[in-house]
Design an enzyme around this catalytic site. Sequence first.
Site: not given
Length: 654
Positions: A39-40, A223-224, A254, A609
């Site tokens: 996504k970044t 973002d987020e 998330q 993770r």
Amino acid sequence: MLSTAIENPILQGLNPNQIQAVLSTEGRNLVLAGAGSGKTKVLTTRIAYLLQQGVDPWRILAITFTNKSAKEMKERVQSMNTQAFKCWVGTFHATCHRILLSNIHHLGIEMYSPMDDSDQRATIKTAATALGLEVDKNIIKDMLSQISLWKSDGITPGQAQSLSHGRRDKADMANVYQRYEDIKAINNYFDFDDLLLKTVLLFRTNPEVLGRYQNLFRYVLVDEYQDTNKIQFELIEMLTAQHGNLFLVGDADQSIYSFRSAKIENILSYQKLHPDTKVILLQENYRSTHTIVNASNALVSNNKMRLPREAFSVGNMGDDIHVFRFNDASREADFVARMMVNMRKKMKCSWKDFAVLFRLNFQSKHLELALRDENIPYKIVGTTSFYDRKEIKDLVYYIRASHNLADDYAIEKTINVPKRAIGETTVNKVREFAQERKIPIFTALLNIDEVAAQSKIKPGTVKSIKGYVAIMQELNKQALEGEFSAAKFMESLVRKTDFMKQFDREKEEDEARIENVTHLRSYARQWDVQEKEINSLAQFVSEISLDGEVEEDEDDFVTLTSVHSAKGLEWPETFVIGLEDDVFPHRRSKGSSADLEEERRLMYVAMTRAARRLYLSFSAFKYDYGSQKPVKQQPSPFLDEIPDEYKTVMIQTA
């Protein structure tokens, strides 16, 4: 019209869905980006693409949640386009601060001073003291947290006081909230929450100012998005109400920060609020193996509050997820440490390839000891080391003082813990008396009547000091006479000092502190049965004080972190420990389906993770506070939600 040429060099390396996200520049776009889906890269490429198409950089606003993310985004975009430094890229707070600096006069305020953490703590202490409340570092932290929650939900001091009616602890916080705001108003202070609240107020009361920023920011990226709260949601809605060019990136699976006022409904209900929203799925996971991705999908699919999205891995199948059962947390930690040593030798990997994740902060305690025993370098990320927590440090100071009554520092640290109305002024007088006569402070305390006569110490304080002196003499005697038992000594220490009276079991933050004390007492029981050359308080002191700290390699260390702090990070070899029912999921989540679903999302974050291998473990027994015998524990129900085809279960008895 913006070019859609797929041959564009900056689009190289993107998959079709990522390219679609970059090229969908107009209108409302909701990008559901799973863990490890790049996504970044999509966000930064989209900004670079807009600049490439001739969009003025100052017309692009990109909002992140951390300064680290903002810095990374700026650097990556600038590497693609040198004009990117003129874009507005920053956190919600930094963006609002920049807007307020030019427009604060519209609110009838000439200027303001932003507060940092230390300013906020000092102001809370002043407000509480003015109301006759005794506060320490932990209470101040709790008050700041509660006030921030109220402000994030748009709750004023008056409303907080009404909501807290009949609840003494919350009523005290609400009163402190009111006094805190009064002090800030006098000094023109703005805390972090004010930066958002005042910006929203500015836009509500000044349509022309809002219109100016709506016209300025032609393209807004967030973002987020699943972590936004009520005020942040309103701010974004205001800025994009006219043109509707909004690019939201997030993952409902998330969303794990409801305790910080994050509203998962912001992302779940966005399409209902704006039916014209285009939804783009980023489902390819470039981080983890098929096994890890499929297993985490299966787990989180048990949630009802989520958006349809099924991640898949572009990597290999990978090893099974290993699930280990241990007798207790100490054996669990020892096994994890030894396994790291063996894996590092066998696979030639670095310490930095390993991470150990846990649900609650106290769970790091056994790990820290085990890693030190194996001389493994480590760092605690996003939380405080078990041995740096106040209640543990206080007990360690008591142990030191009991061993050596001439340990002035330990005596000073314990004389008013729990609170005995022995203030700093009194301690200074005793210290001066001791320094004049060149004697230890405890010797001066033994002669407190003489000190009081010379320094005018109140009779009530003298009585409290004599009580403290008697306790320390008893503990010192117990430590030096007969066969030493760390468990019995800790029991006497906690009981004679009435150490637990400072905690309220009804408060979640105090519940964690009680758990920490329980785990230190559990360590004492385990210490008693270990083979050692010297069985004495002196030996116990040296081990519990952790004098021989591991030398850390600056770049190569094992990461220990809570799952909340692990979000956004990744490691090849990942351990998730302490997977017992009532711990993970936390017992407080059992009464609410929404809370239990958030715990499951937290487990999903923990599992995703891991890049190469994932190890999950739990203990069959633990010691509860006040119990002399181990209590049986049940494994986390989340372990059963991982299909058998993706896991191998192993029972370790030694």
